[in-house]
Design a protein around this motif. Structure first.
Motif, PDB file in Angstrom:
ATOM      1  N   ASN A  16     -19.359 -41.380   4.606  1.00 29.27           N
ATOM      2  CA  ASN A  16     -20.800 -41.151   4.567  1.00 29.27           C
ATOM      3  C   ASN A  16     -21.453 -41.438   5.914  1.00 29.27           C
ATOM      4  O   ASN A  16     -22.418 -40.776   6.298  1.00 29.27           O
ATOM      5  N   HIS A  32     -15.885 -45.421  -4.205  1.00 30.91           N
ATOM      6  CA  HIS A  32     -16.857 -44.404  -3.792  1.00 30.91           C
ATOM      7  C   HIS A  32     -16.212 -43.025  -3.728  1.00 30.91           C
ATOM      8  O   HIS A  32     -15.354 -42.782  -2.885  1.00 30.91           O
ATOM      9  N   PHE A  63     -16.491 -38.527  -3.805  1.00 33.00           N
ATOM     10  CA  PHE A  63     -17.281 -37.462  -3.189  1.00 33.00           C
ATOM     11  C   PHE A  63     -17.450 -36.345  -4.205  1.00 33.00           C
ATOM     12  O   PHE A  63     -16.566 -36.062  -5.002  1.00 33.00           O
ATOM     13  N   SER A  68     -22.897 -44.973  -3.305  1.00 32.34           N
ATOM     14  CA  SER A  68     -22.643 -44.229  -2.069  1.00 32.34           C
ATOM     15  C   SER A  68     -23.073 -45.002  -0.836  1.00 32.34           C
ATOM     16  O   SER A  68     -22.917 -44.500   0.284  1.00 32.34           O
TER      17      SER A  68
END
Length: 342
Positions: A197, A146, A148, A125
């Protein structure tokens, strides 16, 4: 060394998921729902039981989303060793804990164990792949994928390589995730925390400042998003949303009108200089995002989207049952004027 794929993204049949915690298990559920054979490995003694419970709990939601032909939890195999998990894999998704040295060692081990030409993706992350691929004998096929949380429900995956990643491996992975039903952002360059992020973190840090200083409560902060901009961000995002604030003049008018507020103390973050290059990049980017849609089209899309989100979350009645609670929405109260606003 150059990357030569072992197969095409469309021909992938077996995926290996290394690490079976919340994120790794979510990946397992997603790939199973998309009709893949999945082999998982995790060093924890109780990993298999937890993983199968996670998949079972996720399956009703996946059935609502729609399963691929042949999708079944029965296509999950839990391997006793890492080497056995990746032996026949066409793609590898690593989801180990966020510890840099652990990631480095594990990715090096995976690069040595997986078949040549198989892309290996990390669910990190925040770590750049450049920092994680330093000990791998063949770093050319190591990429960041990456997701979620939960990966089986949230479509987004951000894809980016490191300094020693072959661009062909990044392109292959982006195409594979697309085939596997994800919404893919292929990043042009590495950025700590990636894109989403960093945006989340900016909001989160400002929220912590406000609570720490007694400027807002946790309830105030959450309501300010769920009852405000979050309704629009769900389908339009912050840039096009702000462009509509400029009326028919779009982003150009919005920046010219509200640009000076960047110097106002509305956030603890330092604002960038709104020079001509940044202004042009924002204006051109919004024009590209809007495509053939006119201002009126975008307004109609925004308005209908907000109504749909409000109705889907139980804050408005269904169109065919105006004024009555929707039995499909647990806990929904009958609608009264003003009940959707705070």
């Amino acid at each position: 060394m150059p990357f030569t794929p072992s197969t095409t993204p469309e021909a992938v049949r077996r995926v290996a998921c290394i690490g079976a915690g919340v994120i790794g298990g979510g990946w397992v559920a997603h790939f199973l729902a998309r009709g893949y054979d999945v082999t998982a490995w995790d060093p924890a003694a109780d990993a298999e039981d937890k993983l199968r419970r996670l998949v079972s709990a996720a399956w009703p939601a996946l059935e609502q989303l729609g399963l691929a032909d042949g999708a079944s939890p029965d296509r999950l195999t839990v391997a006793p060793t890492l080497a056995e998990a990746v032996a026949d894999a066409d793609f590898v998704q690593e989801s180990a804990p966020e510890k840099l040295e652990l990631k480095r060692a594990l990715l090096a081990e995976l690069a040595a164990a997986a078949r040549p030409g198989v892309v290996i993706a990390s669910s990190t992350s925040g770590y750049p792949m450049t920092d994680m691929q330093t000990t791998a004998a063949d770093p050319s096929r190591l990429i960041v994928g990456h997701p979620f949380n939960p990966p089986y429900l949230i479509p987004l995956v951000e894809v980016v390589g490191g300094t020693h990643t072959d661009a062909a491996a990044v392109a292959w992975a982006s195409r594979f995730y697309d085939v596997a039903g994800k919404s893919v952002i292929t990043m042009d360059r590495e950025l700590p925390g990636f894109i989403a992020n960093r945006l989340q973190e900016a909001l989160w840090r400002e929220a912590l400042h406000m609570v720490a200083n007694g400027e807002a409560t946790v309830e105030d902060i959450d309501a300010s998003i769920t009852e405000g901009p979050g309704l629009r961000w769900a389908f339009m995002g912050p840039c096009l949303t702000f462009a509509l604030a400029g009326g028919e003049g779009g982003m150009a008018h919005m920046l010219d009108h509200f640009g000076p507020s960047l110097k106002s103390p509305w956030t603890r973050l330092e604002a960038p200089e709104l020079d001509s290059a940044l202004r042009d990049a924002m204006v051109d980017g919004c024009a590209s995002a809007a495509g053939d849609r006119t201002y009126a089209d975008l307004v109609a899309e925004r308005d209908q989207g907000v109504i749909d989100v409000l109705r889907a979350t139980g804050r408005l009645p269904r169109a065919d049952r105006a004024g009555a609670p929707d039995p499909a929405v647990p806990g929904q109260r009958p609608h009264t004027p003003g009940s959707a606003a705070r």
